[in-house]
Design a protein around this motif. Structure first.
Motif, mmCIF file in Angstrom:
data_model
loop_
_atom_site.group_PDB
_atom_site.id
_atom_site.type_symbol
_atom_site.label_atom_id
_atom_site.label_comp_id
_atom_site.label_asym_id
_atom_site.label_seq_id
_atom_site.Cartn_x
_atom_site.Cartn_y
_atom_site.Cartn_z
ATOM 1 N N LEU A 36 0.826 -0.944 -0.092
ATOM 2 C CA LEU A 36 0.197 -0.324 -0.358
ATOM 3 C C LEU A 36 0.988 1.341 0.294
ATOM 4 C CD1 LEU A 36 -2.177 -1.245 2.782
ATOM 5 C CD2 LEU A 36 -2.903 -0.819 0.053
ATOM 6 N N ALA A 37 0.401 2.245 -0.802
ATOM 7 C CA ALA A 37 1.173 3.377 -0.738
ATOM 8 C C ALA A 37 2.640 3.417 -1.051
ATOM 9 C CB ALA A 37 0.814 4.021 1.345
ATOM 10 N N ALA A 38 1.699 3.334 -2.043
ATOM 11 C CA ALA A 38 3.617 3.012 -3.277
ATOM 12 C C ALA A 38 4.396 4.542 -3.737
ATOM 13 C CB ALA A 38 3.310 2.032 -3.767
ATOM 14 N N ASN A 39 3.344 5.016 -3.875
ATOM 15 C CA ASN A 39 3.630 6.392 -3.980
ATOM 16 C C ASN A 39 3.655 7.529 -3.026
ATOM 17 O OD1 ASN A 39 2.560 5.266 -7.482
ATOM 18 N ND2 ASN A 39 0.559 5.570 -6.230
ATOM 19 N N SER A 40 4.237 7.344 -2.194
ATOM 20 C CA SER A 40 4.290 8.120 -0.860
ATOM 21 C C SER A 40 4.967 7.775 0.028
ATOM 22 C CB SER A 40 2.675 8.051 0.139
ATOM 23 O OG SER A 40 1.258 8.322 -0.879
ATOM 24 N N LYS A 41 6.026 8.971 0.564
ATOM 25 C CA LYS A 41 6.999 8.287 0.774
ATOM 26 C C LYS A 41 6.882 8.128 2.353
ATOM 27 C CE LYS A 41 10.218 12.625 -0.264
ATOM 28 N NZ LYS A 41 10.311 13.894 0.319
ATOM 29 N N SER A 42 5.658 8.195 3.220
ATOM 30 C CA SER A 42 5.200 8.146 4.042
ATOM 31 C C SER A 42 3.650 8.523 4.629
ATOM 32 C CB SER A 42 5.332 9.084 5.132
ATOM 33 O OG SER A 42 4.912 9.844 5.663
ATOM 34 N N ALA A 43 2.785 6.404 5.444
ATOM 35 C CA ALA A 43 1.242 6.747 5.465
ATOM 36 C C ALA A 43 0.736 5.602 7.043
ATOM 37 C CB ALA A 43 1.294 5.955 4.405
ATOM 38 N N ILE A 44 0.423 6.295 6.834
ATOM 39 C CA ILE A 44 -0.627 5.599 8.146
ATOM 40 C C ILE A 44 -1.974 5.042 7.845
ATOM 41 C CG2 ILE A 44 -0.965 6.720 9.935
ATOM 42 C CD1 ILE A 44 0.134 5.905 11.573
ATOM 43 N N LEU A 45 -2.488 4.127 8.662
ATOM 44 C CA LEU A 45 -3.828 4.194 8.753
ATOM 45 C C LEU A 45 -3.945 3.039 9.695
ATOM 46 C CD1 LEU A 45 -6.926 3.036 6.657
ATOM 47 C CD2 LEU A 45 -5.453 0.521 6.829
ATOM 48 N N ILE A 46 -5.030 3.843 10.626
ATOM 49 C CA ILE A 46 -6.236 3.896 12.142
ATOM 50 C C ILE A 46 -6.972 3.543 11.920
ATOM 51 C CG2 ILE A 46 -3.647 4.751 12.827
ATOM 52 C CD1 ILE A 46 -5.672 6.796 14.046
ATOM 53 N N GLU A 47 -7.839 2.385 12.984
ATOM 54 C CA GLU A 47 -9.486 2.841 13.091
ATOM 55 C C GLU A 47 -9.581 4.326 14.186
ATOM 56 O OE1 GLU A 47 -12.675 2.112 15.202
ATOM 57 O OE2 GLU A 47 -11.323 1.906 16.115
ATOM 58 N N ARG A 48 -9.762 4.735 14.072
ATOM 59 C CA ARG A 48 -10.452 6.064 14.938
ATOM 60 C C ARG A 48 -10.950 5.335 16.133
ATOM 61 N NH1 ARG A 48 -12.428 10.137 18.017
ATOM 62 N NH2 ARG A 48 -13.837 8.397 18.502
ATOM 63 N N ASP A 49 -11.426 4.888 16.745
ATOM 64 C CA ASP A 49 -11.830 4.559 18.291
ATOM 65 C C ASP A 49 -10.524 4.466 18.717
ATOM 66 O OD1 ASP A 49 -14.546 5.527 17.470
ATOM 67 O OD2 ASP A 49 -15.509 3.398 17.968
ATOM 68 N N THR A 50 -10.538 3.381 18.276
ATOM 69 C CA THR A 50 -9.460 2.325 19.136
ATOM 70 C C THR A 50 -7.961 3.148 18.982
ATOM 71 O OG1 THR A 50 -9.016 1.049 17.711
ATOM 72 C CG2 THR A 50 -10.690 0.316 19.059
ATOM 73 N N GLY A 51 -7.731 3.360 17.469
ATOM 74 C CA GLY A 51 -6.815 3.935 17.354
ATOM 75 C C GLY A 51 -5.504 3.069 16.777
#
Length: 391
Positions: A36-51
């Motif tokens: 994922l995020a192959a075109n970006s220098k950095s990335a993150i994906l989180i679920e909001r309630d639990t973090g």
């Protein structure tokens, strides 16, 4: 000083599997193996309630955040609205400095007056630098004082790799953040449900019907082209490249995706879309408590209002993979042992811990539902007397 200790457990008949690390915001084991995020220098994906972190690519790399900086600006505006120091209907007089801001703008004029509501639209939809500075000056008196507020709030939120020099994200030395910090900042902003009423607008008008009518078009095209996306903030400078902090909600699960340093708008949106696709194809949530839901109550002999309701400071959920069977979950309510009166509504007085197999997997502040002051002498005497007579 009041000495209080309350602790109780609730056993839920259904729970989750093994992939919960919300307390420490650690990525699931498979995160780094995802393409994922192959075109970006950095990335993150989180679920909001639990973090919980669902995907992480160089998420602690320090980079310029560009206009994603405005997430902090929006947070401080929402906090001022909540505490009553700012009103949506209030008109703000635009200074020469605010009107002179370059980059993305809503073309404010010196001396013009615009409501806080419309300035919020200008920031959230069009990423207006002029609107951001106008709100900053109204809240703190000057842009410089507002930047101090931004950095102080960043410390309170434990954004360890973030430093702001302005409320806009325009290029400046030592103005930086990380994808991880941006996700945590977005998580805090999304406590204010009404913010997405602004960030989800795709197009609107300012000064409608006037000669200087201005057409607002959202810089975040995903609010129109990806189902469930209702925010949050784009960014671009030559140094930062293309950035986006996006949020979406489907079937009761809200996620936050951040990409920084993408090489084009198209690839930025593609990276975020793929991250959202992954989240909603693999995971779901089970709600335990809504925001502001009463969790418990107890009596304070020395408080002016003897019965006190304790409520959640945020919504509380558990996250699990769609294919997993749910098992038992335990929650503990823990109230601080030492609480001094008076205390204000919304003050954190304890925690609600969610546990799996005895291990804390998340914790959320519990707050007081209303202002509490010390009881008067005659109140105390009356309570003590009634307590004695009822024995």
């Amino acid at each position: 000083m009041i000495k209080i200790l309350i602790c109780f457990s609730v056993i839920f008949s259904s729970g989750i599997g093994l992939n919960l690390y919300a307390t420490h915001h650690q990525p699931v084991n498979e995160s780094n193996a995802l393409d994922l995020a192959a075109n970006s220098k950095s990335a993150i994906l989180i679920e909001r309630d639990t973090g919980e972190v669902l995907f992480n690519k160089n998420a602690q790399e320090v980079l310029p955040p560009a206009s994603m900086t405005k997430i902090m600006t929006l947070l401080l505006v929402m906090e001022e609205l909540e505490n009553g120091k700012l009103q949506l209907s209030e008109k703000v007089r635009i200074s020469e400095k605010a009107a002179s801001m370059g980059g993305s703008q809503i073309f404010l004029e010196p001396g013009e007056e615009m409501t806080v509501n419309d300035l919020l639209k200008g920031v959230a939809v069009a990423s207006g630098n002029d609107a951001s500075v106008a709100l900053a000056e109204r809240i703190a008196g000057s842009e410089e004082a507002f930047v101090e507020m931004m950095n102080q709030r960043a410390k309170q939120l434990h954004l360890k790799n973030t430093l702001f020099q302005n409320p806009t994200g325009l290029p400046a030395e030592n103005h930086y953040s990380t994808a991880e910090d941006m996700a945590l900042l977005a998580k805090e902003l999304l406590k204010y449900d009404e913010i997405t009423k602004y960030t989800s607008i795709y197009e609107d008008y300012l000064r409608k019907g006037q000669e200087n009518e201005f057409w607002l078009v959202n810089t975040n095209k995903l609010v129109k082209f990806y189902e469930g996306v209702d925010g949050l903030k784009t960014g671009f400078t030559n140094e930062a490249k293309y950035c986006l902090t996006a949020t979406a909600e489907k079937d009761g699960m809200r996620v936050i995706a951040v990409v920084m340093g993408a090489d084009s708008t198209k690839n930025r949106n593609s990276d975020v879309s793929a991250m959202l696709d992954y989240a909603y194809s693999k995971y779901t949530t089970k709600s335990l408590f809504d925001k502001n839901q009463q969790v418990t109550s107890f009596n304070w002999l020395k408080a002016d209002q003897q019965k006190v309701n304790v409520i959640t400071n945020d919504s509380i959920s558990i996250l699990h993979k769609k294919a997993e069977d749910l098992t038992g979950i335990e929650t503990d309510v823990k109230i601080d042992q030492d609480i001094s009166l008076p205390i204000k509504k919304g003050t954190a007085i304890g925690k609600l811990e969610v546990k799996k197999d005895g291990k804390v997997i998340s914790e959320t502040d519990l707050v007081i539902e209303e202002d509490m002051d010390k009881a008067g002498t005659f109140q105390l005497m009356g309570r003590i007397l009634r307590s004695f007579l009822n024995k």
